[in-house]
Enzyme design. Structure first.
Site, short mmCIF file in Angstrom:
data_model
loop_
_atom_site.label_atom_id
_atom_site.label_comp_id
_atom_site.label_asym_id
_atom_site.label_seq_id
_atom_site.Cartn_x
_atom_site.Cartn_y
_atom_site.Cartn_z
CD GLU A 76 -2.90 -1.22 2.33
OE1 GLU A 76 -2.92 -0.26 3.13
OE2 GLU A 76 -3.63 -2.23 2.46
CD GLU A 106 -3.94 -5.81 3.58
OE1 GLU A 106 -4.81 -4.99 3.95
OE2 GLU A 106 -2.73 -5.69 3.84
#
Length: 447
Positions: free
Chosen positions: A292, A384
């Protein structure tokens, strides 16, 4: 191509305007500044089919997004990059019924204008061209075997995944099956956490999971090597967040002789010790460092794409060429071309996705972005997720995520992010591979 003007839709709390020039039709819709604001449009399709969808918009206030509903079902979000005039964004593919379909834009992150929607029949998916190689020049037999298995399964099924072994066991207790994959984290091995008393048995947990026949994916919430803020508002254990440290990755990388750079190397060396334990146990790892980064909420992404890519390449070089760790399958976690570190250091590309509760859409637009990023030559994974995509939609859309990996706690417990019925459907679905359905991928070797 068919065009539908926004000003002809049903407006709730928003208005039409002609103030900004450059729109099509007789105006545009503006005023998305309250959570209840929405625009509903009737999209008429000539036949039931898969369509490409574009949105005309104006985004003068920076990066924005709108959450979509398609025929009364949550259907992801459309992202609006900043613009100075009316522009067009390709949302991706949507499956429409013949005749009238209802497309609803809800506020999301507001302060944007919507001009029109266009649709056109989408071309069929082409066959995948996945490269059956790994970037590590001396990849272990175990890593090659796991990658070969994932390539063979790509498009034929999706592997179920769950973050943390504890939550995987919770899934088994409630729904009768274990996921095929578990996500682990090396966070507590970060030296600035160890110095403050952290202890971890995560590697032992991986040993236990591997003995059960499961697949391991591994991230590292890397507590900054130094300069933790360490206050009541920002305690030391939040040191992986940008707001939890003053560590400047750009400055550290610019000066290899600096203490900050040497601490980076020292941290990588500490993690290498744990990865070597896994290599010595012949456990291949789907390795997702610097995840991320594009969001910039973690310190490794705080200075933009160039330092993040440089740090990723440093990680790759030191783990591969200094520590000779060859059991890693390298995953990059961003769909943005400007953040991509390069084909030579990436085996799999991925995104993390947390749509609104109960949104089981296939996340097809982000999948397409990743496929385009690597020209369909590398596997694409949903590393995720909150709500789990509906397997029937994944098959309808041919959205071939290699695996999903659901975050724990309320994402599997509150019945809102994922209803109990939905989770049960996932784990019983023939398209979803669970642990009991895995073949003996450990012994599947390259010829």
């Amino acid at each position: 191509m068919y065009t539908f003007e926004a000003e002809n839709g049903i407006l709730q709390g928003v208005t039409t305007s002609q103030e900004v020039t450059g729109f099509s039709g007789s105006g545009y819709v503006t005023g998305f500044d309250q959570s209840e604001n929405s625009l509903s449009m009737t999209i008429t399709a000539p036949k039931e089919d898969m369509y490409q969808l574009w949105t005309g918009y104006n985004g003068p206030h920076g990066n924005k997004n709108s959450r979509l509903m398609l025929n009364d079902q949550p259907f992801g979000e459309v992202k609006f990059p900043p613009t100075l005039t009316f522009s067009e964004i390709n949302y991706g593919r949507v499956k429409l019924n013949k005749g009238a379909n209802q497309l609803k834009f809800t506020m999301g992150w507001g302060w944007y204008d919507i001009d029109y929607v266009k649709i056109q029949s989408a071309p069929s998916r082409e066959d995948h061209q996945i490269e059956n190689t790994l970037v590590s020049p001396n990849a272990s037999e175990e890593a090659l075997s796991l990658h070969r298995f994932l390539v063979d399964q790509y498009g034929e099924s999706i592997l179920s995944g769950q973050q943390t072994l504890l939550h995987a066991l919770e899934i088994q207790e409630k729904y009768g099956k274990l996921p095929a994959m578990v996500g682990f984290d090396l966070i507590e091995y970060s030296p600035t956490r160890v110095q403050r008393g952290s202890d971890s048995k995560e590697v032992e947990n991986i040993f236990q999971w591997h003995d059960l026949g499961g697949i391991t994916t591994l991230a590292w919430h890397w507590n900054a090597p130094t300069d933790l803020i360490d206050t009541d508002e920002q305690p030391w254990y939040r040191g992986f967040y940008t707001e939890g440290t003053t560590f400047d990755i750009e400055k550290a990388l610019a000066n290899p002789d600096s203490e900050q750079y040497q601490l980076l190397l020292s941290d990588i060396d500490a993690i290498a010790k744990q990865l070597k334990r896994l290599q010595d146990a012949h456990i291949p790892v789907l390795w997702r460092p610097l995840h991320e980064a594009e969001g910039e909420w973690f310190w490794w992404g705080a200075k933009g794409p160039e330092p993040a890519k440089k740090l990723y390449r440093l990680l790759y070089d030191r783990l591969t060429n200094v520590h000779h760790i060859n059991n890693l399958i390298w995953i990059w976690n961003s769909e943005s071309p400007e953040w991509y570190p390069g084909d030579d250091v990436v085996d799999i590309v991925s995104v993390d996705s947390y749509p609104p509760a109960g949104d089981y859409s296939p996340i097809d637009n982000r999948y397409d972005n990743l496929v385009e990023l690597v020209q369909d030559r590398k596997l694409v994974a949903l590393t995720e997720n909150g709500p789990i995509p509906d397997p029937d939609l994944l098959q309808d859309y041919q959205t071939h995520w290699s695996w999903f990996c659901t975050w724990g706690e309320h994402f599997i417990q509150d019945g809102l992010q994922n209803s109990q019925e939905h989770i049960q459907q996932i784990y019983d679905h023939p398209y979803v591979l669970t642990l009991d359905e895995l073949p003996d991928w450990k012994t599947s070797r390259f010829p």
